[in-house]
Design a protein around this motif. Structure first.
Motif, short mmCIF file in Angstrom:
data_model
loop_
_atom_site.label_atom_id
_atom_site.label_comp_id
_atom_site.label_asym_id
_atom_site.label_seq_id
_atom_site.Cartn_x
_atom_site.Cartn_y
_atom_site.Cartn_z
N LYS B 46 0.54 21.55 19.80
CA LYS B 46 0.52 20.86 21.10
C LYS B 46 2.77 21.07 21.19
O LYS B 46 3.30 21.19 19.86
N PHE B 47 3.39 20.51 21.71
CA PHE B 47 4.72 20.58 22.22
C PHE B 47 5.06 19.36 22.31
O PHE B 47 5.08 18.43 22.89
N TYR B 48 6.41 19.19 20.87
CA TYR B 48 7.09 17.53 20.91
C TYR B 48 8.46 17.60 21.33
O TYR B 48 9.19 18.49 20.96
N GLY B 49 8.90 16.99 21.72
CA GLY B 49 10.37 16.65 21.83
C GLY B 49 10.73 15.92 21.41
O GLY B 49 10.78 14.38 21.07
N ARG B 50 12.21 15.91 20.67
CA ARG B 50 13.10 14.78 19.93
C ARG B 50 14.54 15.12 20.19
O ARG B 50 15.04 16.11 20.31
N ILE B 51 14.85 13.39 19.97
CA ILE B 51 16.36 13.28 21.24
C ILE B 51 17.29 13.89 19.61
O ILE B 51 17.18 13.38 18.69
N VAL B 52 18.30 14.89 19.18
CA VAL B 52 18.68 15.21 18.10
C VAL B 52 20.15 14.98 18.57
O VAL B 52 21.55 15.20 17.87
N TRP B 53 20.71 14.75 19.75
CA TRP B 53 22.33 14.93 20.11
C TRP B 53 22.04 13.08 21.12
O TRP B 53 21.23 13.63 22.05
N LEU B 54 23.05 12.58 20.98
CA LEU B 54 23.25 11.64 21.98
C LEU B 54 25.17 11.01 22.64
O LEU B 54 26.00 11.57 21.68
N LYS B 55 25.67 11.90 23.52
CA LYS B 55 26.58 11.66 24.22
C LYS B 55 26.97 10.41 23.86
O LYS B 55 28.58 10.17 23.60
N GLU B 56 26.74 9.14 23.88
CA GLU B 56 27.04 8.26 23.21
C GLU B 56 26.37 7.60 22.18
O GLU B 56 25.48 6.72 22.44
N PRO B 57 26.39 7.93 20.45
CA PRO B 57 25.97 7.76 19.52
C PRO B 57 25.39 6.45 19.21
O PRO B 57 24.72 5.92 18.96
N ASN B 58 26.20 6.05 19.03
CA ASN B 58 26.87 4.46 19.10
C ASN B 58 26.67 3.65 20.30
O ASN B 58 27.32 3.38 21.23
N ASP B 59 26.19 2.02 19.50
CA ASP B 59 25.41 1.20 20.29
C ASP B 59 26.84 0.07 20.75
O ASP B 59 28.78 0.27 19.13
N PRO B 60 28.02 0.92 21.84
CA PRO B 60 30.20 -0.35 21.92
C PRO B 60 30.22 -1.80 21.39
O PRO B 60 31.17 -2.12 21.46
N LYS B 61 28.59 -2.35 21.17
CA LYS B 61 28.70 -3.70 21.45
C LYS B 61 28.64 -3.59 19.42
O LYS B 61 29.38 -4.66 19.02
N THR B 62 27.84 -2.70 18.74
CA THR B 62 27.55 -3.14 17.24
C THR B 62 28.43 -2.15 16.46
O THR B 62 28.67 -2.26 15.54
N GLY B 63 28.41 -0.94 16.90
CA GLY B 63 29.31 0.28 16.72
C GLY B 63 28.17 1.11 15.53
O GLY B 63 28.94 1.59 14.98
N LYS B 64 26.77 0.29 15.79
CA LYS B 64 26.11 0.80 14.59
C LYS B 64 25.20 1.70 15.70
O LYS B 64 25.04 2.01 16.73
N PRO B 65 24.67 3.24 15.08
CA PRO B 65 23.68 3.84 15.48
C PRO B 65 22.77 3.56 16.53
O PRO B 65 22.43 2.36 15.70
N LYS B 66 22.43 3.54 18.10
CA LYS B 66 21.96 2.69 19.29
C LYS B 66 19.59 3.46 17.83
O LYS B 66 20.02 3.79 17.70
#
Lengths: 370, 147
Positions: B46-66
């Motif tokens: 079966k085929f699965y897809g994982r997010i491996v990269w985010l254009k904006e990896p951190n939450d702008p409010k907290t500065g922590k990873p989304k």
């Protein structure tokens, strides 16, 4: 020897197959390796604005509802014929009440469809047929012997609206978009034989908008509309926003409708605001020759609406509010041709009527997408 | 005996070709909005897809990873988005079509039934819908070169 040959053949093919079925585990990834990847196909990629923002009420593809107004009083002027009889009620003229009706029933079924023909990132086109039935039960009040032809026609035939509506969403960039909405309406007291097609009325709205973020978009435009009964040209303002906690929001397409929104959860929400509703309905019994005698029906409906998921894409809605009469006047259109009175025109009316305001409710089910 | 070998060879060749077609989807892809990159893998057929990269990896409010803050399941709200499995359970049906899977939209927190169609070797058409496929919406994903 042959057996060995067969076995080695199997072994060879399995050896080839296994890499093809390799399973990838959940080992720790080195995320940095995905930072600087380029597209295999280096053609320029165009990004598009999405047609919605998060948190909005679900888009209805198919819906069926029952709409009913509670009893009210209808006041009618005498019937005049500005086109065929060369006499009408002046715009500034005070038309005396000629007859009154106790309206004990106003309502009927409504069916709406909004089917995606094209639904991709670069273009969304939805089309649908709609039917709106408004039946009437009107009685003469004590002391009035009979109802006029106008009220009898409403009693016996009611009003129907058939429309074909299209909405096209064209994203021009990652943030900017255009929306075009158009519809053709056939409205009147017709039965299965319908009515002359020259009475088809068209409406159109064009909006330029900007999707500022996942939770906010706005737009401005212009509409040719029958929302208040008469033909009119009005500016349009679109303003949809969802609060950071995704509980509160607005869904505004002013002046047609404006709602505040409270999301109880992903599966239920409350809308509070108003909608303008109206069309121009041909009355066959009073249309002489090729002229079209048309009720310019326009209503303002302040209301509350609860929407709740029943199962999967099936949603239920109940709406309650107040139906405020904006217009129930009548025009006689020569040869069925539309004219534009707007807010300042002086074309005389065929009737000047008043509906007392009434409570109403609407209950329905819809097939939606989130 | 030669016939048996020829038949076996033919069957294996077909199976192998099918497996190769199915795995054509394996790789790193970029959704139409360009905000993420998704790695699609074959796991147990079966085929699965994982997010491996985010254009904006951190939450702008907290500065922590989304994290998956929009998930209606409270227990998922703290799960990091990078590494999140947003495509699940796709099965290859032949002719460049993978079905029976779901796609999760982290921005809305909604999960849709989904069909993936390979338009060409570097382009996927991913259609998400609720209930009826006709009433869905499609997005175009493009393949990325992995060094």
């Amino acid at each position: 020897m042959k057996i060995k040959l067969v076995l080695s053949t199997f072994a060879l093919f399995f050896a080839i197959l296994i890499p093809g079925f390799t399973q990838v585990g959940e080992e720790e990834e080195n995320w940095d390796m995905y930072d600087d990847l380029a597209l295999v196909d280096d053609a320029k990629v165009k990004r598009y604005a999405k047609p919605t923002i998060v948190g909005m009420s679900p888009t209805r593809f198919l819906s069926l509802s029952y709409d009913r107004q509670l009893p009210y009083i209808m006041k009618l002027s005498a019937t005049r014929f500005p086109a065929s009889g060369n006499s009408g009620w002046g715009v500034e003229e005070e038309a005396p009440v000629s007859s009154t009706g106790d309206v004990t029933f106003t309502g009927g079924l409504r069916f709406n469809s909004n089917i995606p023909v094209i639904s991709k990132a670069s273009l969304v086109w939805q089309t649908g047929l709609n039917y709106l039935r408004t039946g009437y039960s009107i009685t003469a009040p004590a002391g009035q012997t009979k109802l006029p032809v106008f009220a009898n026609a409403l009693n016996e035939r009611g009003l129907n609206n058939l429309s074909w509506a299209n909405t096209v969403f064209v994203p021009v960039s990652e943030q900017n978009f255009l929306i075009f909405q158009g519809s053709l309406d056939l409205s009147g007291d017709y039965d299965w034989s319908l009515q002359p097609l020259q009475t088809i009325r068209w409406s159109l709205a064009a909006i330029y908008g900007k999707r500022v973020s996942e939770t906010k978009r706005w737009g401005v435009g212009l509409a040719r509309t029958y929302r208040v009964g008469n033909l009119n040209y009005v500016p349009v303002i679109l303003y949809d926003v969802t609060s950071p906690n995704r509980k509160w929001g607005t869904e505004i397409l002013f002046p047609a409708r404006a709602h505040g929104r409270y999301n109880f959860s992903k599966n239920s929400l409350l809308l509070f605001g108003y909608e303008l509703e109206g069309q121009s309905y041909r009355m066959d019994a009073l249309s002489k020759g090729n002229n079209s005698y048309e009720i310019r029906r326009g209503e303002l409906r302040p209301r509350l609406e609860l929407q709740k998921q029943l199962s999967g894409p099936l949603w239920f809605n109940i709406q309650a509010g107040y139906r405020i009469d904006y217009s129930f006047d009548v025009d006689e259109l020569p040869e069925g041709r539309e004219f534009f009175r707007g807010f300042f025109g002086e074309q005389p009316f065929g009737m000047r009527n008043t509906l007392h305001d009434a409570l109403y409710f609407n209950i329905g089910i819809s097939f939606v997408t989130l | 005996m030669k016939k048996i070998i020829v038949v076996c060879a033919f069957l294996f060749a077909c199976t192998y070709a099918m497996a190769q077609d199915a795995n054509a989807i394996v790789g790193v892809w970029e959704p139409g909005n360009g905000k993420a990159r998704v790695k699609i893998d074959n796991i147990d057929g079966k085929f699965y897809g994982r997010i491996v990269w985010l254009k904006e990896p951190n939450d702008p409010k907290t500065g922590k990873p989304k994290t998956d803050v929009n998930n209606s399941d409270a227990s998922m709200k703290n799960v990091p988005l990078r590494g999140y499995r947003m495509l699940k359970d796709f099965q290859y049906k032949g002719k460049g079509v993978w079905e029976d899977g779901t796609i999760y939209d982290p921005e809305s927190g909604n999960t849709y039934t989904s069909v993936i169609t390979m338009k060409d070797a570097n382009t996927l058409d991913i259609r998400g819908y609720v209930g009826v496929k006709t009433f869905g919406r499609s997005d175009t994903w493009r393949k990325l070169k992995v060094n």
